[in-house]
Scaffold this motif. Structure first.
Motif, PDB file in Angstrom:
ATOM      1  N   PRO A  22      37.162  33.009  35.106  1.00 15.41           N
ATOM      2  CA  PRO A  22      35.931  32.439  34.525  1.00 15.41           C
ATOM      3  C   PRO A  22      35.978  30.914  34.419  1.00 15.41           C
ATOM      4  O   PRO A  22      34.933  30.263  34.374  1.00 15.41           O
ATOM      5  CB  PRO A  22      35.875  33.074  33.127  1.00 15.41           C
ATOM      6  CG  PRO A  22      36.742  34.289  33.204  1.00 15.41           C
ATOM      7  CD  PRO A  22      37.828  33.945  34.172  1.00 15.41           C
ATOM      8  N   ARG A  23      37.180  30.345  34.377  1.00 16.31           N
ATOM      9  CA  ARG A  23      37.316  28.890  34.239  1.00 16.31           C
ATOM     10  C   ARG A  23      37.735  28.251  35.571  1.00 16.31           C
ATOM     11  O   ARG A  23      36.915  27.701  36.292  1.00 16.31           O
ATOM     12  CB  ARG A  23      38.334  28.588  33.125  1.00 16.31           C
ATOM     13  CG  ARG A  23      38.315  27.158  32.621  1.00 16.31           C
ATOM     14  CD  ARG A  23      39.019  26.176  33.498  1.00 16.31           C
ATOM     15  NE  ARG A  23      40.434  26.493  33.720  1.00 16.31           N
ATOM     16  CZ  ARG A  23      41.194  25.862  34.591  1.00 16.31           C
ATOM     17  NH1 ARG A  23      40.696  24.891  35.340  1.00 16.31           N
ATOM     18  NH2 ARG A  23      42.452  26.208  34.781  1.00 16.31           N
ATOM     19  N   ASP A  24      38.997  28.389  35.953  1.00  8.97           N
ATOM     20  CA  ASP A  24      39.461  27.761  37.199  1.00  8.97           C
ATOM     21  C   ASP A  24      38.714  28.365  38.383  1.00  8.97           C
ATOM     22  O   ASP A  24      38.343  27.666  39.332  1.00  8.97           O
ATOM     23  CB  ASP A  24      40.972  27.984  37.349  1.00  8.97           C
ATOM     24  CG  ASP A  24      41.640  26.995  38.290  1.00  8.97           C
ATOM     25  OD1 ASP A  24      40.956  26.466  39.184  1.00  8.97           O
ATOM     26  OD2 ASP A  24      42.847  26.758  38.144  1.00  8.97           O
ATOM     27  N   GLY A  25      38.488  29.668  38.317  1.00 13.60           N
ATOM     28  CA  GLY A  25      37.815  30.364  39.416  1.00 13.60           C
ATOM     29  C   GLY A  25      36.430  29.809  39.680  1.00 13.60           C
ATOM     30  O   GLY A  25      36.064  29.538  40.828  1.00 13.60           O
ATOM     31  N   GLY A 214      53.461  30.075  34.517  1.00  8.62           N
ATOM     32  CA  GLY A 214      53.327  29.531  35.867  1.00  8.62           C
ATOM     33  C   GLY A 214      51.879  29.662  36.350  1.00  8.62           C
ATOM     34  O   GLY A 214      51.270  30.723  36.216  1.00  8.62           O
ATOM     35  N   HIS A 215      51.356  28.559  36.883  1.00 10.39           N
ATOM     36  CA  HIS A 215      49.960  28.536  37.378  1.00 10.39           C
ATOM     37  C   HIS A 215      50.018  28.098  38.842  1.00 10.39           C
ATOM     38  O   HIS A 215      50.330  26.937  39.134  1.00 10.39           O
ATOM     39  CB  HIS A 215      49.167  27.546  36.519  1.00 10.39           C
ATOM     40  CG  HIS A 215      47.753  27.309  36.948  1.00 10.39           C
ATOM     41  ND1 HIS A 215      46.662  27.796  36.247  1.00 10.39           N
ATOM     42  CD2 HIS A 215      47.222  26.613  37.991  1.00 10.39           C
ATOM     43  CE1 HIS A 215      45.534  27.407  36.832  1.00 10.39           C
ATOM     44  NE2 HIS A 215      45.847  26.677  37.897  1.00 10.39           N
ATOM     45  N   PHE A 216      49.766  29.031  39.742  1.00 10.16           N
ATOM     46  CA  PHE A 216      49.948  28.741  41.166  1.00 10.16           C
ATOM     47  C   PHE A 216      48.655  28.878  41.953  1.00 10.16           C
ATOM     48  O   PHE A 216      47.992  29.919  41.893  1.00 10.16           O
ATOM     49  CB  PHE A 216      51.003  29.680  41.762  1.00 10.16           C
ATOM     50  CG  PHE A 216      52.391  29.416  41.230  1.00 10.16           C
ATOM     51  CD1 PHE A 216      53.176  28.409  41.776  1.00 10.16           C
ATOM     52  CD2 PHE A 216      52.887  30.140  40.158  1.00 10.16           C
ATOM     53  CE1 PHE A 216      54.443  28.143  41.264  1.00 10.16           C
ATOM     54  CE2 PHE A 216      54.151  29.882  39.649  1.00 10.16           C
ATOM     55  CZ  PHE A 216      54.936  28.873  40.202  1.00 10.16           C
ATOM     56  N   HIS A 217      48.354  27.831  42.698  1.00  7.35           N
ATOM     57  CA  HIS A 217      47.283  27.943  43.698  1.00  7.35           C
ATOM     58  C   HIS A 217      47.948  28.396  45.002  1.00  7.35           C
ATOM     59  O   HIS A 217      49.151  28.230  45.198  1.00  7.35           O
ATOM     60  CB  HIS A 217      46.545  26.610  43.831  1.00  7.35           C
ATOM     61  CG  HIS A 217      45.635  26.368  42.653  1.00  7.35           C
ATOM     62  ND1 HIS A 217      44.282  26.599  42.708  1.00  7.35           N
ATOM     63  CD2 HIS A 217      45.901  25.974  41.382  1.00  7.35           C
ATOM     64  CE1 HIS A 217      43.743  26.342  41.517  1.00  7.35           C
ATOM     65  NE2 HIS A 217      44.709  25.958  40.693  1.00  7.35           N
ATOM     66  N   ASP A 218      47.129  28.984  45.874  1.00  8.58           N
ATOM     67  CA  ASP A 218      47.722  29.711  47.006  1.00  8.58           C
ATOM     68  C   ASP A 218      47.355  29.107  48.360  1.00  8.58           C
ATOM     69  O   ASP A 218      47.233  29.818  49.355  1.00  8.58           O
ATOM     70  CB  ASP A 218      47.267  31.178  46.942  1.00  8.58           C
ATOM     71  CG  ASP A 218      48.209  32.092  47.708  1.00  8.58           C
ATOM     72  OD1 ASP A 218      49.391  31.721  47.882  1.00  8.58           O
ATOM     73  OD2 ASP A 218      47.753  33.162  48.156  1.00  8.58           O
ATOM     74  N   GLY A 256      42.111  28.499  46.346  1.00 13.43           N
ATOM     75  CA  GLY A 256      42.027  29.201  45.078  1.00 13.43           C
ATOM     76  C   GLY A 256      43.347  29.475  44.386  1.00 13.43           C
ATOM     77  O   GLY A 256      44.429  29.229  44.912  1.00 13.43           O
ATOM     78  N   ASN A 257      43.197  30.019  43.186  1.00 17.29           N
ATOM     79  CA  ASN A 257      44.363  30.493  42.434  1.00 17.29           C
ATOM     80  C   ASN A 257      44.918  31.704  43.148  1.00 17.29           C
ATOM     81  O   ASN A 257      44.216  32.386  43.890  1.00 17.29           O
ATOM     82  CB  ASN A 257      43.931  30.937  41.030  1.00 17.29           C
ATOM     83  CG  ASN A 257      43.485  29.788  40.171  1.00 17.29           C
ATOM     84  OD1 ASN A 257      42.322  29.421  40.152  1.00 17.29           O
ATOM     85  ND2 ASN A 257      44.428  29.205  39.463  1.00 17.29           N
ATOM     86  N   VAL A 258      46.163  32.015  42.846  1.00 15.15           N
ATOM     87  CA  VAL A 258      46.727  33.257  43.352  1.00 15.15           C
ATOM     88  C   VAL A 258      45.832  34.407  42.856  1.00 15.15           C
ATOM     89  O   VAL A 258      45.348  34.387  41.725  1.00 15.15           O
ATOM     90  CB  VAL A 258      48.195  33.417  42.903  1.00 15.15           C
ATOM     91  CG1 VAL A 258      48.323  33.585  41.389  1.00 15.15           C
ATOM     92  CG2 VAL A 258      48.850  34.569  43.627  1.00 15.15           C
TER      93      VAL A 258
HETATM   94 MG    MG Z   1      44.220  25.290  38.590  1.00 16.50          MG
END
Ligand code: MG
Ligand code: HMG
Length: 297
Positions: A22-25, A214-218, A256-258
């Motif tokens: 809802p936020r980063d997405g 852990g916050h990972f973009h892919d 995007g995020n993982v």
């Molecule tokens: Mg992010």
């Protein structure tokens, strides 16, 4: 009392997934989604078993137009008991919004790279820490949980390589001001398992694994391997986004995020539990993609 961000060390097979769609997405989506769709997304996520949902950001609507309805989204969601609803707050104004919206948790977001800090929140790293200090103190005094995010921890879109020491320095400052959880973010997805291991080892020498996320973009398809490296080190909290949507408007080239679906598959294979209904998550992904396609028309 909402649960704290991270699981206690006494539950080694439990992993907390913080759903950030809802936020980063949504923040990087050009077409504005109706507020009702955002509310429905959050409610679907809580029904699917997520205990931690990053709902929105109280940021400048000029900086991130998609988050302009933060107060309305927070007012519209149905709170499930035991679910921790958090929001991003870059400054005292953002914190006032979070407090009025009765957020369970706030996120102050800094960076390990000066240029990204300037582009993202329009100030230096040192200035950002001074801005965060009263926000963190006020939140702690109000019983609101506090996460501190360090962006560009494995690389910066403007400066390239970022040394682990630059990340650790911000983590240390966050810890000293009372931040409870440290989210270490590969904003542009350039991390490798080796680099991730070295970075998280350095962070874990400062703060316990139970307080690290852990916050990972892919971007390069390595997020799952990087999460695997973190699991090996004892980290048990990760951000993920249904259908892998997400990105930062100030991190050019990053994807995007993982995907939550992929993280759930990894965790299942490795015998970890989350309490999240993977089938329901797939349904939410299909539903969300359809809403995004509608908004883009
Ligand atoms: Mg992010
Ligand atoms: P600024 O321009 O330096 O701030 O922006 P300012 O205090 O001079 O205010 C400028 C305008 O913004 C004013 O309005 C303020 O009222 C307004 P104007 O007078 O021009 O009409 N304003 C606000 N409005 C609503 N809520 C607020 C707020 N604060 C000021 N809280 C600021 C500084 C931080 C506000 C701005 O740069 C900003 O909002 N940036 C947000 C950036 C952002 O949201 N980025 C994405 C999230 S971070 C991310 O995605 C990374 C992460 O996923 C981890 C990772 O992957 O790395 C978390």
């Amino acid at each position: 009392m909402p649960p704290a961000h991270s699981k206690p060390a006494s539950a080694p097979n439990l992993v907390t997934l913080v759903e950030v769609s809802p936020r980063d997405g949504l923040q990087n989506e050009k077409a504005l989604l109706p507020t009702a769709v955002k509310v429905a997304l959050v409610d679907k996520l809580s029904a699917a078993g997520f205990t931690h949902i990053e709902v929105t950001s109280f940021v400048s609507p000029k900086a991130v137009p998609q988050m302009a309805d933060a107060a309305e989204v927070m007012a519209g969601i149905t709170r499930r008991p035991g679910v921790h609803y958090s929001v991003l707050t870059p400054n005292e104004r953002g914190y006032a919004g979070a407090l009025a919206a009765k957020a369970d948790g706030i996120v102050v977001f800094g960076a390990a790279s000066e240029t990204f800090s300037q582009r993202n929140i329009n100030c230096s790293i040192a200035e950002s820490l001074e801005r965060f200090r009263p926000v963190v103190a006020a939140a702690r005094a109000a019983g609101i949980s506090v996460r501190g995010t360090v962006s560009c921890a494995l690389g910066c879109p403007y400066e390239g390589a970022v040394p682990p020491e630059a990340v650790v320095r911000v983590v240390r400052e966050f810890a000293a001001m009372g931040v409870e959880e440290f989210s270490i973010a590969d904003t542009i997805g350039v991390g490798t398992p080796e680099g991730t291991r070295a970075l998280f080892r350095a962070a874990l020498a400062e703060v316990p694994a139970t307080r690290v996320n852990g916050h990972f973009h892919d971007t390069y398809g390595r997020a799952i391997a990087n999460i695997g490296a973190c699991l090996d080190l004892g980290v048990r909290s990760f951000d993920a986004s249904v259908a892998g949507i997400g990105g930062c408007p100030f991190a050019p080239g990053a994807t995007g995020n993982v995907a939550t679906e992929s993280v759930l598959a990894l965790l299942g294979e490795r015998g970890f539990e989350t309490g999240i209904d993977a089938e329901a998550v797939r349904g939410i992904g299909t539903w969300l993609r359809a809403r995004l396609a509608e908004a883009a028309q």
